[in-house]
Design an enzyme around this catalytic site. Sequence first.
Site, PDB file in Angstrom:
ATOM      1  N   TYR A  89       4.776  49.472 -10.240  1.00 50.57           N
ATOM      2  CA  TYR A  89       6.681  49.482  -9.838  1.00 50.57           C
ATOM      3  C   TYR A  89       6.862  49.255  -8.531  1.00 50.57           C
ATOM      4  O   TYR A  89       7.006  50.188  -7.895  1.00 50.57           O
ATOM      5  CB  TYR A  89       7.351  50.867 -10.765  1.00 50.57           C
ATOM      6  CG  TYR A  89       9.050  50.922 -11.006  1.00 50.57           C
ATOM      7  CD1 TYR A  89       9.527  50.197 -10.942  1.00 50.57           C
ATOM      8  CD2 TYR A  89       9.465  52.276 -11.608  1.00 50.57           C
ATOM      9  CE1 TYR A  89      10.810  49.627 -10.704  1.00 50.57           C
ATOM     10  CE2 TYR A  89      10.625  52.014 -11.625  1.00 50.57           C
ATOM     11  CZ  TYR A  89      11.429  52.109 -11.072  1.00 50.57           C
ATOM     12  OH  TYR A  89      12.977  51.776 -11.230  1.00 50.57           O
ATOM     13  N   LYS A  92       7.703  44.825 -12.050  1.00 49.29           N
ATOM     14  CA  LYS A  92       8.964  45.589 -12.002  1.00 49.29           C
ATOM     15  C   LYS A  92       9.324  45.469 -10.793  1.00 49.29           C
ATOM     16  O   LYS A  92       8.850  46.299  -9.749  1.00 49.29           O
ATOM     17  CB  LYS A  92       9.695  46.295 -13.136  1.00 49.29           C
ATOM     18  CG  LYS A  92      11.438  46.453 -12.205  1.00 49.29           C
ATOM     19  CD  LYS A  92      11.419  47.746 -12.636  1.00 49.29           C
ATOM     20  CE  LYS A  92      13.382  47.723 -12.823  1.00 49.29           C
ATOM     21  NZ  LYS A  92      14.176  48.790 -13.262  1.00 49.29           N
TER      22      LYS A  92
END
Lengths: 306, 306
Positions: free
Chosen positions: B145, B175
Amino acid sequence: MKSKESRVGLKGVLAAVLTPMDEDLNPNHRAFAAHCHRLLAAGCHGLSVFGTTGEANSLSLNERLAAIEALVESGVPVGKLLPGTGSCALTDTVRLSRAALEAGTTGALVLPPFYYKGVGDDGLFRFFAEVVERVGDDRLRLYLYHIPQMTGVDLGLPLISRLIDAYPGVVVGTKDSSGDRERITTLCREFPDFSVLAGTETLLLETLRGGGEGCISATVNVTSRLARRVYEAHAAEKVDEADALQERLTQLRASIEAYPVVPALKRLMAVLTADDEWRNIRPPLSGLDEKRAKDLLSGVPLADLF
Amino acid sequence: MKSKESRVGLKGVLAAVLTPMDEDLNPNHRAFAAHCHRLLAAGCHGLSVFGTTGEANSLSLNERLAAIEALVESGVPVGKLLPGTGSCALTDTVRLSRAALEAGTTGALVLPPFYYKGVGDDGLFRFFAEVVERVGDDRLRLYLYHIPQMTGVDLGLPLISRLIDAYPGVVVGTKDSSGDRERITTLCREFPDFSVLAGTETLLLETLRGGGEGCISATVNVTSRLARRVYEAHAAEKVDEADALQERLTQLRASIEAYPVVPALKRLMAVLTADDEWRNIRPPLSGLDEKRAKDLLSGVPLADLF
């Protein structure tokens, strides 16, 4: 000048205590207690456990709760402890602050919630207000932990003023690790009943002369003896002696702070205690590589430590 | 092009799911489940719960564990969940990632440890490596992330490369909330077996065309219907239609992202569901003030939402 009589809590030389870890990188309670007792014997007025230096944010809530319990059981005087109880999560901060109170500690050093950025003073005020309200115990003595280089959050003077006004006698002080002399001077002047502790012993004498309470510092893990001498010379109003000792202390710290500070301090502790377990460190921090460790160890006057 | 066959896990339109809270600011499990079901019905391929939008770092470990358990019990298909399991603390990240696996989820979205700054790639590598080793389960599908505006930590391409090489089939995607188009394109090109999901639906079509998997976005909490249409037009190779829909989607997002995004989305949800409980938000975040709320609600085409 400050009305010092109205203040509560710790003053003088406080170590931001390292957390020794075993091979599995779990806190070693026995070594932790031994280090705390050693620091008090070496001259620390108090011990700020579970701060940045203590790798507190690399530990889970339960690891922090278990370590504070073990520390109190080891006989470390609770009145000398200022545990860090901050976390990104409101509920964790409340739980840790309550646990600190239940253990009988003098105060709780609370970080601002540091995940979200740019939230504004209203959000920060609301966070600290919720902590105070949810802890719901008028024994709470909350110290604001200002360390913007880690948190990315600025605790500005208007916010501090608002918190002091809303919770007088509860929001009682700050550890200021900004390294900003002017800010520290201003805090001391603007908030006379508020305890200001600098985040480095480099500013110990200056902070004391400005009306602050002292310092809470990482490097005090190994400089406490000399730092205490600065404090005592100041208390005895020996101006020249205090200046000379502060100069030595500043040099001593400078020989360490050129390195990543927690790795450097753990490496020094391994040498000073002849116990390599001290080199264990939880990621994302890493131990010093051999080249830097060699430079550190050859540059620091080991005989001046503790 | 990417060898998509070798990839596992989620693709398409994922919501970074909001966490509804009750008056005491505790997660409301019932409302949370209802919202997840609503998002799937509105076209989401998957649900990334407990990310930045989900205020996960404002929740304790136990609150996160209880909420994921309640969600699975509510019948939300676990194969569509990509929970955030990151924390500053290694042990919490391990515990949450294990719990996600035990619940049967498709992957775990893991933040870098975000308290310490400037720790270097070795420390970050060691953190993620410890997470993988300690979870010790080859079902783990770890998504990195990247959200430097919150974490202050840069997950550079050399680090990502090192992690993919060390843990092939485990470190499977990212992400990327940097908003950096070039970085996303480069990730897709350099790591063909790696799933790249943009952190905003503004880059949905561009990411899909570049070989990425889709997006995980806060605003998808209310834009999922339109976002799904972009995805389908792209899948059907309707180039002009996809372009036109993406343009509408980008406009729709723009009408929201001018405001603090979590407060704005919670305010919109309160209107859309006619349930003011949606306005509850945990500090340090704050609800929109009335002036900004009015501007938001008059500027967003409410009929286009969901």
